[in-house]
Design an enzyme around this catalytic site. Structure first.
Site, mmCIF file in Angstrom:
data_model
loop_
_atom_site.group_PDB
_atom_site.id
_atom_site.type_symbol
_atom_site.label_atom_id
_atom_site.label_comp_id
_atom_site.label_asym_id
_atom_site.label_seq_id
_atom_site.Cartn_x
_atom_site.Cartn_y
_atom_site.Cartn_z
ATOM 1 N N GLY A 166 4.334 -10.915 26.910
ATOM 2 C CA GLY A 166 6.222 -9.986 26.792
ATOM 3 C C GLY A 166 6.541 -11.198 27.041
ATOM 4 N N LYS A 167 7.245 -12.561 26.111
ATOM 5 C CA LYS A 167 7.969 -13.536 26.563
ATOM 6 C C LYS A 167 9.259 -12.649 25.639
ATOM 7 C CE LYS A 167 6.088 -17.263 25.281
ATOM 8 N NZ LYS A 167 5.096 -16.133 24.433
ATOM 9 N N LYS A 227 14.341 -19.673 20.061
ATOM 10 C CA LYS A 227 13.270 -19.994 18.688
ATOM 11 C C LYS A 227 13.229 -21.170 18.354
ATOM 12 C CE LYS A 227 8.870 -17.873 19.407
ATOM 13 N NZ LYS A 227 8.148 -16.775 19.650
#
Length: 236
Positions: A22-23, A45
């Site tokens: 669940g990052k 990201k």
């Protein structure tokens, strides 16, 4: 030495005990809530790999929360539509090797960001490039602190300990995702990590937001070329 022209006042690296803990969900919640409360936020990201039929990528979800362009969060040439570690996916897709120095050089921040998040892929030692893993990325970016996302189920104490052993002295806050206060196992795991391992453990997004706000440097104060002391983050 990595040279970063601009960086957030508080730079948080988001890691997980494993993939699918669940990052991205946690980071998106933090971005949206902090932004709503008046903070200037941004997310990165640096590289992502995903199933070919997944149209809602991690970068897209982070962009939806931060209000940034998805290509600013993850450059389009670092999208690998194959559910493998990024360097493995790149190789399988015939898109050449992925080198850490290239990934680092592509991380760019807008000016005057209060809180920035760098979300990694998989676990902390998962390969992010041919010559480095998620932890190597965050060390070279010189993040101020880490947010370790873990689940609250059986085995999480072992996973948290193994991850923190790899992380070393970088200040780290543990977030137990999907925590149910009425679940005895979840509560026992939380108490053990706090009482026995002396960790900072948070179990709800609001408390995590408050802890980040308390840690964040005053607006307008940014890093100089010299390394500044890493801040501490404590649950309230």
């Amino acid at each position: 030495m990595t040279v970063i022209l601009s960086r957030p006042s508080l730079l948080i690296g988001v890691i997980g005990t494993n993939t699918e803990v669940g990052k991205t969900w946690v980071t998106a919640q933090l971005l949206a809530t902090l932004k709503l409360r008046g903070a200037r936020v941004a997310a990165r990201k640096p590289v992502q790999s995903y199933a070919p039929d997944d149209i809602n990528t991690d970068a897209a979800r982070l962009a939806g929360a931060s209000g940034e362009d998805v290509a600013d969060i993850c450059p389009a040439h670092r999208w690998y539509p194959l559910a493998l570690a990024p360097p493995m996916a790149a190789h399988a897709l015939g898109r050449g090797p992925v080198w850490m120095s290239e990934i680092i050089s592509e991380v760019r921040w807008p000016a005057d960001v209060d809180v920035g998040f760098v979300e990694t892929a998989g676990g902390v030692r998962s390969p992010l490039a041919c010559d480095g893993d998620s932890l190597e990325l965050l060390r070279r970016l010189e993040v101020d602190q880490l947010l370790l996302v873990a689940d609250a189920e059986l085995g999480t104490i072992n996973s948290v300990r193994l991850t923190l052993a790899a992380v070393g002295p970088i200040p780290t806050v543990v977030y137990l995702n999907r925590f149910d206060p009425n679940n005895e196992l979840h509560e026992l795991n939380r108490r053990w990590l706090i009482e026995q391992d002396k960790l900072t453990v948070i179990t709800n997004v609001h408390a995590l937001v408050v802890a980040i706000e308390d840690t964040a440097k005053p607006p307008g104060r940014h890093h100089s070329a010299a390394r500044t002391p890493a801040p501490d983050c404590r649950a309230r």
